[in-house]
Motif scaffolding. Structure first.
Motif, PDB file in Angstrom:
ATOM      1  N   MET A   1       0.837  -1.181   0.000  1.00 25.20           N
ATOM      2  CA  MET A   1       0.000   0.000   0.000  1.00 25.20           C
ATOM      3  C   MET A   1       0.884   1.247   0.000  1.00 25.20           C
ATOM      4  O   MET A   1       1.787   1.389   0.804  1.00 25.20           O
ATOM      5  CB  MET A   1      -0.907  -0.014   1.220  1.00 25.20           C
ATOM      6  CG  MET A   1      -1.662   1.265   1.411  1.00 25.20           C
ATOM      7  SD  MET A   1      -2.741   1.160   2.830  1.00 25.20           S
ATOM      8  CE  MET A   1      -4.211   1.772   2.103  1.00 25.20           C
ATOM      9  N   LEU A   2       0.592   2.146  -0.908  1.00 23.21           N
ATOM     10  CA  LEU A   2       1.378   3.367  -1.044  1.00 23.21           C
ATOM     11  C   LEU A   2       0.954   4.373   0.020  1.00 23.21           C
ATOM     12  O   LEU A   2      -0.234   4.568   0.268  1.00 23.21           O
ATOM     13  CB  LEU A   2       1.166   3.962  -2.439  1.00 23.21           C
ATOM     14  CG  LEU A   2       2.218   4.932  -2.915  1.00 23.21           C
ATOM     15  CD1 LEU A   2       3.551   4.226  -3.106  1.00 23.21           C
ATOM     16  CD2 LEU A   2       1.790   5.581  -4.212  1.00 23.21           C
ATOM     17  N   ARG A   3       1.952   5.004   0.650  1.00 21.91           N
ATOM     18  CA  ARG A   3       1.673   6.019   1.662  1.00 21.91           C
ATOM     19  C   ARG A   3       2.821   7.010   1.718  1.00 21.91           C
ATOM     20  O   ARG A   3       3.908   6.738   1.194  1.00 21.91           O
ATOM     21  CB  ARG A   3       1.433   5.396   3.033  1.00 21.91           C
ATOM     22  CG  ARG A   3       2.629   4.690   3.610  1.00 21.91           C
ATOM     23  CD  ARG A   3       2.279   3.937   4.909  1.00 21.91           C
ATOM     24  NE  ARG A   3       3.402   3.179   5.402  1.00 21.91           N
ATOM     25  CZ  ARG A   3       4.326   3.662   6.231  1.00 21.91           C
ATOM     26  NH1 ARG A   3       4.243   4.897   6.668  1.00 21.91           N
ATOM     27  NH2 ARG A   3       5.332   2.912   6.630  1.00 21.91           N
ATOM     28  N   HIS A   5       5.289   9.331   4.229  1.00 22.19           N
ATOM     29  CA  HIS A   5       5.826   9.415   5.583  1.00 22.19           C
ATOM     30  C   HIS A   5       6.556  10.746   5.708  1.00 22.19           C
ATOM     31  O   HIS A   5       7.567  10.971   5.030  1.00 22.19           O
ATOM     32  CB  HIS A   5       6.784   8.250   5.860  1.00 22.19           C
ATOM     33  CG  HIS A   5       7.570   8.403   7.115  1.00 22.19           C
ATOM     34  ND1 HIS A   5       6.998   8.315   8.371  1.00 22.19           N
ATOM     35  CD2 HIS A   5       8.885   8.672   7.321  1.00 22.19           C
ATOM     36  CE1 HIS A   5       7.947   8.497   9.291  1.00 22.19           C
ATOM     37  NE2 HIS A   5       9.090   8.718   8.677  1.00 22.19           N
ATOM     38  N   LEU A  53       6.402   5.668   0.362  1.00 26.59           N
ATOM     39  CA  LEU A  53       6.637   4.288   0.787  1.00 26.59           C
ATOM     40  C   LEU A  53       5.624   3.357   0.138  1.00 26.59           C
ATOM     41  O   LEU A  53       4.431   3.673   0.069  1.00 26.59           O
ATOM     42  CB  LEU A  53       6.515   4.160   2.309  1.00 26.59           C
ATOM     43  CG  LEU A  53       7.480   4.979   3.155  1.00 26.59           C
ATOM     44  CD1 LEU A  53       7.091   4.897   4.623  1.00 26.59           C
ATOM     45  CD2 LEU A  53       8.903   4.480   2.964  1.00 26.59           C
ATOM     46  N   ASP A  54       6.116   2.213  -0.306  1.00 25.19           N
ATOM     47  CA  ASP A  54       5.247   1.122  -0.730  1.00 25.19           C
ATOM     48  C   ASP A  54       5.396   0.064   0.349  1.00 25.19           C
ATOM     49  O   ASP A  54       6.407  -0.636   0.405  1.00 25.19           O
ATOM     50  CB  ASP A  54       5.668   0.576  -2.092  1.00 25.19           C
ATOM     51  CG  ASP A  54       4.664  -0.436  -2.638  1.00 25.19           C
ATOM     52  OD1 ASP A  54       3.691  -0.769  -1.930  1.00 25.19           O
ATOM     53  OD2 ASP A  54       4.854  -0.888  -3.780  1.00 25.19           O
ATOM     54  N   GLY A  55       4.429   0.000   1.248  1.00 30.09           N
ATOM     55  CA  GLY A  55       4.595  -0.809   2.446  1.00 30.09           C
ATOM     56  C   GLY A  55       5.683  -0.174   3.286  1.00 30.09           C
ATOM     57  O   GLY A  55       5.595   0.982   3.670  1.00 30.09           O
ATOM     58  N   ALA A  56       6.753  -0.922   3.545  1.00 29.99           N
ATOM     59  CA  ALA A  56       7.886  -0.390   4.311  1.00 29.99           C
ATOM     60  C   ALA A  56       9.040   0.022   3.402  1.00 29.99           C
ATOM     61  O   ALA A  56      10.062   0.497   3.881  1.00 29.99           O
ATOM     62  CB  ALA A  56       8.364  -1.433   5.307  1.00 29.99           C
ATOM     63  N   THR A  57       8.883  -0.150   2.093  1.00 25.17           N
ATOM     64  CA  THR A  57       9.970   0.127   1.146  1.00 25.17           C
ATOM     65  C   THR A  57       9.902   1.553   0.634  1.00 25.17           C
ATOM     66  O   THR A  57       8.903   1.958   0.024  1.00 25.17           O
ATOM     67  CB  THR A  57       9.884  -0.838  -0.057  1.00 25.17           C
ATOM     68  OG1 THR A  57       9.889  -2.175   0.426  1.00 25.17           O
ATOM     69  CG2 THR A  57      11.026  -0.619  -1.030  1.00 25.17           C
ATOM     70  N   TYR A  87       4.446   4.423  -9.867  1.00 27.60           N
ATOM     71  CA  TYR A  87       4.588   5.093  -8.572  1.00 27.60           C
ATOM     72  C   TYR A  87       4.360   6.597  -8.682  1.00 27.60           C
ATOM     73  O   TYR A  87       3.784   7.208  -7.786  1.00 27.60           O
ATOM     74  CB  TYR A  87       5.952   4.807  -7.936  1.00 27.60           C
ATOM     75  CG  TYR A  87       6.034   3.430  -7.340  1.00 27.60           C
ATOM     76  CD1 TYR A  87       5.286   3.090  -6.215  1.00 27.60           C
ATOM     77  CD2 TYR A  87       6.871   2.472  -7.891  1.00 27.60           C
ATOM     78  CE1 TYR A  87       5.360   1.821  -5.668  1.00 27.60           C
ATOM     79  CE2 TYR A  87       6.956   1.194  -7.344  1.00 27.60           C
ATOM     80  CZ  TYR A  87       6.195   0.878  -6.233  1.00 27.60           C
ATOM     81  OH  TYR A  87       6.263  -0.371  -5.692  1.00 27.60           O
TER      82      TYR A  87
END
Length: 182
Positions: A1-3, A5, A53-57, A87
């Motif tokens: 999931m894209l987010r 931070h 971030l895509d997940g933690a990446t 992205y």
């Protein structure tokens, strides 16, 4: 999931990733000294320095200034390993969904192929090119202004809003007085 931070000064590993992407994606005249960027990151409430971030990446970065009537996207880049994987499109969609104000950004003039492609990318995301004589103030003392264009997404009109948008960006982001090569 894209987010997104939002970085703070204490996010050192994350800041190193962001700085690497920034310095690889932009010519040195198109970003401020990294020490100044770190200072802004921790001390200006209206400045947002975000990792994508895509997940933690971590896959990229997007920085913006949140003004009362528009959001100015200062830098946006996806890390080379993650380009051409949607992205960029997904990040802008996320940013648009999280704000009620129009978005504004600077782009190089369409002289070279990469600049034309970048403008086309933003146009496909719903941005409008404002073909007015915009000059990006220098980030470093003694450097020259750079010829650019502004692009906007949302309820802004280039004929009515250009001067006010330019004045806000120049005074708040670049700390330049109006009239100096603006």
């Amino acid at each position: 999931m894209l987010r997104l931070h939002r970085l703070r000064a204490s996010d050192t590993p994350a800041c190193r990733f962001m700085e690497q992407v920034l310095t690889e994606a932009f010519p040195v005249e198109e970003y401020r000294e990294l020490s100044e960027l770190r200072e802004l990151t921790g001390n200006r409430d209206i400045f947002y320095n975000n990792l994508v971030l895509d997940g933690a990446t971590p896959v990229g970065l997007i920085t913006w200034w949140d003004f009362e009537w528009f959001r100015y996207v200062e830098h946006f880049a996806i890390a080379p390993a993650f380009r051409n994987k949607e992205y960029g499109h997904r990040t802008l969609a996320l940013v648009r969904a999280q704000t009620r104000t129009p978005l504004v950004l600077e782009v190089e003039r369409p002289v070279q192929e990469m600049a034309r492609r970048r403008i086309g990318f933003y146009q496909r995301q719903g941005f409008t090119l404002w073909e007015k004589d915009y000059q990006q103030p220098p980030y470093s003392p003694g450097a020259g202004f750079l010829p650019m264009y502004l692009m906007a997404h949302g309820d802004l009109d280039p004929e009515q809003d250009y001067a006010r948008v330019r004045a806000t960006i120049h005074s708040e982001v670049y700390r330049v007085e109006q009239g100096r090569n603006s």
